[in-house]
Scaffold this active site. Structure first.
Site, short mmCIF file in Angstrom:
data_model
loop_
_atom_site.label_atom_id
_atom_site.label_comp_id
_atom_site.label_asym_id
_atom_site.label_seq_id
_atom_site.Cartn_x
_atom_site.Cartn_y
_atom_site.Cartn_z
N ASP A 40 50.29 49.88 31.09
CA ASP A 40 49.70 48.68 31.69
C ASP A 40 50.51 47.44 31.31
OD1 ASP A 40 47.84 46.78 32.69
OD2 ASP A 40 46.17 48.09 32.21
N THR A 81 45.56 45.62 37.65
CA THR A 81 45.37 46.95 37.08
C THR A 81 44.75 47.95 38.04
OG1 THR A 81 45.22 46.05 34.85
CG2 THR A 81 44.26 48.23 35.21
N ASN A 102 40.62 44.09 40.66
CA ASN A 102 39.76 44.63 39.59
C ASN A 102 38.30 44.42 39.97
OD1 ASN A 102 42.04 45.33 38.12
ND2 ASN A 102 42.00 43.47 36.88
N LYS A 163 40.78 51.52 29.20
CA LYS A 163 40.07 50.85 30.29
C LYS A 163 39.41 51.88 31.20
CE LYS A 163 43.17 46.83 30.68
NZ LYS A 163 44.06 46.09 31.60
N ARG A 165 38.70 51.56 34.40
CA ARG A 165 39.38 51.63 35.69
C ARG A 165 40.71 52.38 35.60
NH1 ARG A 165 39.19 46.26 33.96
NH2 ARG A 165 41.17 45.17 33.61
N HIS A 311 48.72 39.73 27.55
CA HIS A 311 47.86 38.60 27.90
C HIS A 311 47.65 37.66 26.71
CE1 HIS A 311 46.58 39.22 32.01
NE2 HIS A 311 46.37 40.50 31.79
N ASP A 354 51.49 49.66 36.27
CA ASP A 354 50.64 49.14 37.35
C ASP A 354 51.05 47.73 37.77
OD1 ASP A 354 49.89 48.14 34.89
OD2 ASP A 354 47.75 48.28 35.25
N HIS A 355 51.78 47.03 36.92
CA HIS A 355 52.26 45.67 37.23
C HIS A 355 53.10 45.17 36.05
CE1 HIS A 355 49.31 44.09 34.36
NE2 HIS A 355 48.41 44.84 34.95
N HIS A 488 49.57 37.94 35.49
CA HIS A 488 50.23 38.68 36.57
C HIS A 488 49.37 38.61 37.81
CE1 HIS A 488 47.30 41.87 35.71
NE2 HIS A 488 47.53 41.59 34.44
#
Length: 547
Positions: A40, A81, A102, A163, A165, A311, A354-355, A488
């Site tokens: 991630d 994400t 999200n 996470k 998700r 972050h 994912d990014h 992001h």
């Protein structure tokens, strides 16, 4: 024997041998286990910036002995994400799989919904609503789903991430189990009744062991901090840090800081969250006997801590550098376990992200690169005032979120107003703002076919039923975020350019600079396994990858 009969027998013999050879080749190249890894918030340049400090057995092993796609991009907006994980495993973009963020504004219920929330299921392993999750909002199948269908549901799928998700959207609809981590005061891996009625004994035993608590320790640099030359200073104004510690500087006493930072949640915000994920994945490999049957199994692993740390501290921080050096050790440990438990060359791994992430805008400004912050709340309020001044109704704009404006269709129709006119008024207003780069309307995205540029990325991320009526993008390195840490979501290369590595059974050795996209991963693995693509695939097989 006539000549003609001889030829017929010879052709039959050759055909039979060819068929047997194909069968043997398929059997030979088909892995016992596919491991899909998502890191991630991993920018592509983390591979190159930190490469010299990686061990020989982690990232370097995958690059050296596997195949690297060095020009790999996410081809939609938003780069977040949930859309990332869904796109990787379905082989298509939000336009088709429906995971547009999200969270997003639901036009039917007129409220914000979370990508994997499902109030029809019950928590398993917790009493918290954190267990009320499922893949119900994912509209199409994943590659793991297709493997389950191909093997008559014999091939297992186990999906793991801190996470929810990350675990749920990777595993798909038919996963045997998806596990995610409940922090706070609990500190354990949980699931939902979508997958099971109770946690397996091995999961209960893992949660009750002291392994999780052992990560309440000091987080200091893996090597001497002065050797961390691929990142900025340790003491800067660009990092947030942890509550209870005045400066965001090594070391961090997690045992002391946990009280101020959500108890077990603090583990997720350190490299130890990745280590804990590998610990649990290794236990799953062992206890679920993954890779031990005649059918291919799937294990999906998403490393979430890299995102939390990015972050918090920013892309140029020593904390991020240390995190990737430690993640390299964890990947080495995972590969060694796969060698032992499944067998060398008996498994296939792919690793991507994912990014990516932008550099902290404050840092960019300090080195004279244009950057800044988007005051989202004030811009949204100003836009509502503007539309109200034109039409004398403050309910025309129903919601503004995720860089999208949702209009009140019922009200607009009742007042005999023109929807396209309102869309254009909003567009023209937003384009007067310096921090906004581009704006497009629903009418444009529905009626035109765009093949390049920002608008093509927006169109790939636009779901006709779920998306808004006006979509805007921010200027480069402008983010709607706090003044510390990275974020992001854009289509710029710092968010879209991510690693893609393949390694193991059936994978060629080499690299390519030809552009690949996130949608290409699932069809490539499908080709390797000889199974059907997920039912919404829009990507292409990366031919160079498959041996």
């Amino acid at each position: 024997m006539t000549y003609r009969l001889f030829i017929i027998i010879l052709l039959f013999f050759l055909s039979t041998n060819a068929q047997e050879k194909i069968k043997k080749d398929v059997k030979k190249t088909k892995p016992k286990l596919v491991v899909g890894i998502v890191v991630d918030q991993m920018r592509y340049d983390y591979l190159t910036r930190f490469y010299n400090r990686f061990s020989e057995g982690g990232f370097k092993r995958m690059i050296r002995d596997g195949f690297s796609c060095n020009n790999h991009h996410i081809d939609y907006i938003p780069t977040t994400t949930a859309p990332g994980h869904a796109s990787i495993f379905t082989g298509t973009t939000p336009q088709n799989h429906g995971i547009i963020g999200n969270s997003w504004y639901d036009k039917i219920s007129k409220q914000k919904v979370y990508c994997v929330e499902d109030n029809t299921v019950s928590p398993v392993g917790t009493s918290s609503s954190a267990g009320r999750m499922s893949p119900i909002k994912l509209k199409i199948t994943t590659i793991a789903d297709q493997n389950r269908l191909h093997t008559q549901m014999r091939g297992k799928t186990i999906s793991i991430a801190l996470k929810d998700r990350g675990a749920i959207l990777s595993g798909g609809h038919t996963a045997n189990a998806a596990y995610w981590f409940r922090g706070k005061g609990q500190g354990g891996w949980i699931s939902s009744s979508y997958y099971m009625t109770k946690l397996p004994k091995w999961v209960v035993d893992f949660n009750e062991s002291n392994l999780i608590d052992s990560y309440f320790r000091d987080w200091d640099t893996l090597y001497e901090i002065d050797s961390y030359t691929a990142s900025g200073n340790d003491n800067t104004k660009f990092e947030r840090g942890f509550k209870g510690q005045e400066k965001a500087m090594f070391p961090y006493d997690l045992l002391r800081l946990k009280e101020f930072n959500g108890q077990y949640d603090i583990i997720k915000h350190t490299p130890y969250g990745n280590s804990l994920t590998v610990d649990f994945a290794i236990e799953a490999i062992t206890k679920e006997k993954l890779g031990k049957s005649n059918d291919t199994d799937f294990l999906t692993i998403s490393f979430s801590s890299t995102d939390y740390i990015g972050h918090n501290f920013g892309a140029n921080s020593k904390e991020v550098e240390d995190t990737y050096l430690r993640l390299d050790q964890d990947i080495k440990r995972l590969l060694m376990t796969l060698d032992k438990k499944v067998g060398e060359n008996q498994y296939t791994v792919f690793l991507t992200s994912d990014h990516g992430a932008t550099q902290v805008p404050q840092y960019l400004k300090s080195v004279k690169i244009p950057a800044g912050y988007f005051k989202e709340a004030s811009v949204h309020l100003n836009m509502k005032y503007y539309i109200n001044s034109l039409y004398q109704d403050n309910e025309i704009i129903q919601n503004i979120s995720n860089n999208q404006v949702f209009l009140n269709y019922e009200l607009i129709n009742n007042k005999n107003l023109k929807i396209e006119e309102i869309q254009n008024k909003i567009t023209n207003h937003l384009l007067t703002l310096k921090s906004i780069d581009k704006v497009y309307t629903r009418s444009q995205l529905e009626n035109m076919n765009y093949t390049y540029g920002t608008v093509a990325l927006l169109q790939n991320g636009f779901h006709q039923k779920r998306s808004g009526d006006v979509l805007y993008t921010l200027s480069p390195s402008i983010i709607a975020y706090s003044r510390t840490g990275s974020s992001h979501g854009s289509g710029y290369t710092y968010d879209s350019h991510v690693p893609l590595l393949f390694y193991g059974n059936g994978i060629s050795q080499g690299a390519t600079k030809i552009k690949t996209t996130v949608s290409d991963i699932a069809p490539t693995i499908s080709a390797l396994l000889g199974i059907s693509n997920p039912n919404g695939v829009t990507g292409n097989i990366i031919n160079e990858v498959v041996d």
